[in-house]
Design a protein around this motif. Structure first.
Motif, PDB file in Angstrom:
ATOM      1  N   LEU A 280      44.065  30.817  35.544  1.00 44.99           N
ATOM      2  CA  LEU A 280      43.517  32.282  36.084  1.00 44.99           C
ATOM      3  C   LEU A 280      42.074  32.387  35.993  1.00 44.99           C
ATOM      4  CD1 LEU A 280      46.507  34.053  34.117  1.00 44.99           C
ATOM      5  CD2 LEU A 280      46.519  33.011  36.491  1.00 44.99           C
ATOM      6  N   ASN A 281      41.776  33.022  36.961  1.00 46.20           N
ATOM      7  CA  ASN A 281      40.230  33.684  37.262  1.00 46.20           C
ATOM      8  C   ASN A 281      40.297  35.247  37.178  1.00 46.20           C
ATOM      9  OD1 ASN A 281      38.318  30.957  37.423  1.00 46.20           O
ATOM     10  ND2 ASN A 281      40.384  30.596  38.539  1.00 46.20           N
ATOM     11  N   CYS A 282      39.752  35.674  36.324  1.00 42.63           N
ATOM     12  CA  CYS A 282      39.662  37.256  36.157  1.00 42.63           C
ATOM     13  C   CYS A 282      38.359  37.800  36.368  1.00 42.63           C
ATOM     14  CB  CYS A 282      40.238  37.702  35.010  1.00 42.63           C
ATOM     15  SG  CYS A 282      40.570  39.429  34.884  1.00 42.63           S
ATOM     16  N   THR A 283      38.208  38.630  37.718  1.00 45.53           N
ATOM     17  CA  THR A 283      37.123  39.533  37.744  1.00 45.53           C
ATOM     18  C   THR A 283      37.311  40.801  37.366  1.00 45.53           C
ATOM     19  OG1 THR A 283      36.453  37.872  39.508  1.00 45.53           O
ATOM     20  CG2 THR A 283      35.531  40.152  39.504  1.00 45.53           C
ATOM     21  N   ILE A 322      44.402  38.407  26.595  1.00 45.11           N
ATOM     22  CA  ILE A 322      45.538  37.528  27.020  1.00 45.11           C
ATOM     23  C   ILE A 322      44.998  36.737  28.381  1.00 45.11           C
ATOM     24  CG2 ILE A 322      47.878  37.740  28.608  1.00 45.11           C
ATOM     25  CD1 ILE A 322      48.200  40.633  27.073  1.00 45.11           C
ATOM     26  N   ILE A 323      44.363  37.178  29.175  1.00 48.54           N
ATOM     27  CA  ILE A 323      43.716  36.242  30.258  1.00 48.54           C
ATOM     28  C   ILE A 323      42.849  35.110  29.789  1.00 48.54           C
ATOM     29  CG2 ILE A 323      42.429  36.166  32.326  1.00 48.54           C
ATOM     30  CD1 ILE A 323      45.056  37.736  32.918  1.00 48.54           C
ATOM     31  N   GLN A 324      42.031  35.088  28.712  1.00 50.34           N
ATOM     32  CA  GLN A 324      41.406  34.278  28.361  1.00 50.34           C
ATOM     33  C   GLN A 324      41.902  32.978  28.157  1.00 50.34           C
ATOM     34  OE1 GLN A 324      38.608  34.985  25.156  1.00 50.34           O
ATOM     35  NE2 GLN A 324      40.515  35.887  23.625  1.00 50.34           N
ATOM     36  N   ASP A 325      43.238  33.183  27.526  1.00 52.93           N
ATOM     37  CA  ASP A 325      43.812  31.972  27.012  1.00 52.93           C
ATOM     38  C   ASP A 325      44.221  30.992  28.122  1.00 52.93           C
ATOM     39  OD1 ASP A 325      43.624  32.678  24.348  1.00 52.93           O
ATOM     40  OD2 ASP A 325      45.514  33.522  24.586  1.00 52.93           O
ATOM     41  N   TYR A 326      44.178  31.578  29.302  1.00 55.28           N
ATOM     42  CA  TYR A 326      44.565  30.605  30.692  1.00 55.28           C
ATOM     43  C   TYR A 326      43.433  30.134  31.550  1.00 55.28           C
ATOM     44  CZ  TYR A 326      49.002  32.741  28.994  1.00 55.28           C
ATOM     45  OH  TYR A 326      50.207  32.985  28.263  1.00 55.28           O
ATOM     46  N   ASP A 327      42.219  30.408  30.917  1.00 54.83           N
ATOM     47  CA  ASP A 327      41.030  30.390  31.513  1.00 54.83           C
ATOM     48  C   ASP A 327      40.305  29.255  30.859  1.00 54.83           C
ATOM     49  OD1 ASP A 327      38.438  30.072  32.880  1.00 54.83           O
ATOM     50  OD2 ASP A 327      38.630  32.353  33.612  1.00 54.83           O
ATOM     51  N   SER A 328      39.979  28.054  31.518  1.00 50.81           N
ATOM     52  CA  SER A 328      39.400  26.990  30.492  1.00 50.81           C
ATOM     53  C   SER A 328      38.067  27.303  30.304  1.00 50.81           C
ATOM     54  CB  SER A 328      39.537  25.641  31.397  1.00 50.81           C
ATOM     55  OG  SER A 328      38.815  25.912  32.696  1.00 50.81           O
ATOM     56  N   ASN A 409      43.747  27.243  40.977  1.00 51.51           N
ATOM     57  CA  ASN A 409      43.249  28.411  40.627  1.00 51.51           C
ATOM     58  C   ASN A 409      43.949  29.719  41.206  1.00 51.51           C
ATOM     59  OD1 ASN A 409      41.079  27.645  38.915  1.00 51.51           O
ATOM     60  ND2 ASN A 409      40.283  26.780  40.912  1.00 51.51           N
ATOM     61  N   TYR A 410      44.133  30.577  40.403  1.00 55.12           N
ATOM     62  CA  TYR A 410      44.704  31.902  40.831  1.00 55.12           C
ATOM     63  C   TYR A 410      43.795  32.984  40.338  1.00 55.12           C
ATOM     64  CZ  TYR A 410      48.141  35.537  41.972  1.00 55.12           C
ATOM     65  OH  TYR A 410      48.536  36.539  42.734  1.00 55.12           O
ATOM     66  N   TYR A 411      43.408  33.771  41.310  1.00 52.15           N
ATOM     67  CA  TYR A 411      42.290  34.819  41.062  1.00 52.15           C
ATOM     68  C   TYR A 411      42.978  36.395  41.167  1.00 52.15           C
ATOM     69  CZ  TYR A 411      39.563  31.123  42.770  1.00 52.15           C
ATOM     70  OH  TYR A 411      38.973  29.995  42.907  1.00 52.15           O
ATOM     71  N   ILE A 412      42.382  36.999  39.795  1.00 51.40           N
ATOM     72  CA  ILE A 412      42.839  38.416  39.425  1.00 51.40           C
ATOM     73  C   ILE A 412      41.613  39.400  39.503  1.00 51.40           C
ATOM     74  CG2 ILE A 412      43.727  40.132  37.918  1.00 51.40           C
ATOM     75  CD1 ILE A 412      45.109  37.247  36.719  1.00 51.40           C
ATOM     76  N   LEU A 413      41.713  40.329  39.975  1.00 54.93           N
ATOM     77  CA  LEU A 413      40.819  41.670  40.261  1.00 54.93           C
ATOM     78  C   LEU A 413      41.204  42.688  39.331  1.00 54.93           C
ATOM     79  CD1 LEU A 413      37.984  42.842  40.944  1.00 54.93           C
ATOM     80  CD2 LEU A 413      39.054  43.439  43.430  1.00 54.93           C
ATOM     81  N   ASP A 436      47.107  36.813  52.101  1.00 59.16           N
ATOM     82  CA  ASP A 436      47.167  35.458  52.225  1.00 59.16           C
ATOM     83  C   ASP A 436      46.652  34.493  51.188  1.00 59.16           C
ATOM     84  OD1 ASP A 436      49.044  36.024  54.678  1.00 59.16           O
ATOM     85  OD2 ASP A 436      46.976  35.744  55.959  1.00 59.16           O
ATOM     86  N   TYR A 437      45.954  35.083  50.360  1.00 58.58           N
ATOM     87  CA  TYR A 437      45.141  34.097  49.315  1.00 58.58           C
ATOM     88  C   TYR A 437      46.070  34.297  47.787  1.00 58.58           C
ATOM     89  CZ  TYR A 437      41.919  34.727  52.857  1.00 58.58           C
ATOM     90  OH  TYR A 437      41.186  34.553  54.632  1.00 58.58           O
ATOM     91  N   PRO A 438      45.866  33.351  47.142  1.00 61.11           N
ATOM     92  CA  PRO A 438      46.222  33.394  45.745  1.00 61.11           C
ATOM     93  C   PRO A 438      45.443  34.512  44.978  1.00 61.11           C
ATOM     94  CG  PRO A 438      44.706  31.451  45.898  1.00 61.11           C
ATOM     95  CD  PRO A 438      44.746  32.083  47.399  1.00 61.11           C
ATOM     96  N   MET A 439      45.933  35.420  45.082  1.00 58.84           N
ATOM     97  CA  MET A 439      44.956  36.857  44.380  1.00 58.84           C
ATOM     98  C   MET A 439      45.896  37.746  44.127  1.00 58.84           C
ATOM     99  SD  MET A 439      41.870  38.921  46.136  1.00 58.84           S
ATOM    100  CE  MET A 439      41.326  40.402  45.466  1.00 58.84           C
ATOM    101  N   SER A 440      45.770  38.488  42.820  1.00 61.87           N
ATOM    102  CA  SER A 440      46.282  39.865  42.749  1.00 61.87           C
ATOM    103  C   SER A 440      45.126  40.804  42.463  1.00 61.87           C
ATOM    104  CB  SER A 440      47.171  39.545  41.334  1.00 61.87           C
ATOM    105  OG  SER A 440      48.327  38.954  41.674  1.00 61.87           O
ATOM    106  N   ILE A 441      45.591  41.999  42.367  1.00 63.44           N
ATOM    107  CA  ILE A 441      44.762  43.328  42.153  1.00 63.44           C
ATOM    108  C   ILE A 441      45.389  44.093  41.155  1.00 63.44           C
ATOM    109  CG2 ILE A 441      43.237  45.134  43.035  1.00 63.44           C
ATOM    110  CD1 ILE A 441      43.539  43.770  45.660  1.00 63.44           C
TER     111      ILE A 441
END
Length: 443
Positions: A280-283, A322-328, A409-413, A436-441
């Motif tokens: 998970l990549n969180c911005t 929470i997110i940081q545990d899924y970001d290498s 990779n899955y992206y979160i904004l 269409d992209y692997p992304m959630s807001i």
């Protein structure tokens, strides 16, 4: 979800004089009151410093919470010795999220008195989380005629067998009007709902003639199983009406049902993806518009004097931990929008909180907090609340990630804002472009 954890250890300390240690693993989870509670134990393995335990320990896994797990190893002597009297071999405290996301997870055990206490390895599998979708298509021929002035208006129901031998209706088809040879639309149903994920559990197929007054006429039924439906050797089942069968000597059936298609498709849960290596990549994007209020005021969302952190900081801590545990790499792109940048007060809708436009990545949850505090001292609150540029920036990252061969990779904004966007229609367009992209807001 239920995570079933399996354990092994290597190079444990030898606490026995005439033999080797007899290790056992005990697992604890911290509850909402911050109290450690035991959730399970492995078996004890005699005379072994490199045990691989066969007994797994189930732990309820909640992605939305940061769950701490304590893994403790003990050396138990014979005679039913309690854990309290056993020799302590070492322990590890770790978020459960790191275990389920790591695949093969190995860490050293720590001990207050000794160094080099060996390692513990944990692997997690999901229990009962994976479901399968069963796709079925039926047709009938030669059904009984139930209407006086016409034919029949057939529909069917599927029933799942209960432990007491009764059946619970789990699916009802559409009605095909005025025909004795219906062909129903393809249906989809979860295998857990249809047969509790047991391909050999009985399924009841019942066919009826639909009546507007609700007094639907029973045509016939048969029982089968999902395993039987999947077999290519048999594609037809006779509908049997027990009353007619008892009354008529020459009764054969009340029609025939054919399986045109039976397909089972696996569906994947969140844990399946995480265990498969998904990152998970969180911005984070923070609202720096003037409507937030003066950061010196306690009424401001950016208030810099709150000991527990302002509302933006609290929101980020709740999600980031929470997110940081899924970001290498645990590096977060951190931005602000709607702020006036020094030295000329130019308004930007995608500026890096660390002031480095070429590399907006900051290390860890605390890195975001530090960059935010620095930006708050240097960037003026301005406006308007335009967020489409941030959405498009992250969607470009998601598009690039989706085109790579690995595609892991899955992206979160995460947008932290105080109100409605000024560029709402542009935001809608940007969201549609990103769909269409692997992304959630998250807003």
């Amino acid at each position: 979800r239920l995570s079933e954890d399996h354990f092994s250890c290597r190079n444990l300390r030898d606490m026995d004089v005439l033999s080797k240690s007899d290790p056992q693993i005990v697992v604890y989870c911290k509850n909402q009151e911050d109290v450690w509670l035991e959730v399970g134990r492995t078996e004890k393995i005699k005379n072994c410093l490199n045990p691989s335990f066969t007994k797994s320990i189930p732990v309820i896994y909640k992605f939305e919470e940061r769950q701490l797990v304590r893994i403790r190893a003990f050396d138990l002597d014979d005679g039913g010795q309690s854990i309290g009297m056993a020799d302590f071999l070492g322990e590890l405290e770790v978020p459960l999220g790191q275990i389920v996301s790591a695949g093969a997870f190995t860490k050293p055990l720590s001990h207050p008195r000794f160094k080099d206490c060996g390692t513990v390895s944990v692997s997690a599998v999901e229990v009962g989380g994976t479901n399968e979708i069963v796709c079925l298509k039926f047709e009938g021929s030669g059904l009984d005629k139930k209407d006086f002035f016409g034919k029949s208006d057939p529909y069917f129901e599927l029933g799942r067998e209960n432990q007491d031998g009764t059946f619970t209706t789990v699916f009802r088809s559409e009605t095909i009007e005025c025909t004795l040879d219906p062909r129903w639309r393809q249906m989809e149903i979860g295998s857990r709902r249809l047969c509790q994920n047991n391909a050999n559990q009985n399924i009841l197929f019942s066919c009826y003639d639909y009546d507007d007054d609700g007094s639907h006429d029973f045509i016939g039924h048969f029982t089968t199983t999902l395993a039987e439906l999947q077999e290519k050797r048999r594609t037809e089942w006779e509908l049997i009406n027990p009353k007619k069968q008892r009354k008529k000597k020459n009764y054969q059936n009340s029609g025939v049902i054919r399986v045109i298609e039976c397909r089972v498709e696996k569906t994947y849960s969140f844990l399946d993806y995480i265990m498969g290596g998904l990152q998970l990549n969180c911005t984070i994007a923070v609202d720096f518009t003037g409507s937030n209020g003066d950061p010196q005021s306690p009424r401001s969302l950016h208030y810099i004097g709150a000991p527990e952190g302002n509302q933006y900081q609290q929101a980020w801590l709740a999600i980031g931990n929470i997110i940081q545990d899924y970001d290498s790499d645990k590096l977060f792109p951190a931005f602000g929008f709607g702020g006036a940048l020094p030295p000329h007060g130019q308004v930007s809708f995608e500026f890096a909180l660390n002031g480095n436009a070429a590399n907006p990545l900051v290390p860890g949850v605390q890195g975001v907090m530090d960059a935010y505090k620095t930006a708050l001292l240097n960037v003026g609150l301005s406006g308007p609340t335009n967020c489409a540029p941030m959405i498009r920036q992250v969607s470009k990252m998601a598009m690039s990630g989706a085109q790579s061969r690995a595609a892991q990779n899955y992206y979160i904004l995460l947008i932290l804002t105080d109100g409605q966007f000024t560029d709402i229609y542009d935001c809608i367009g940007a969201i549609v472009e990103a769909s269409d992209y692997p992304m959630s807001i998250i807003i």
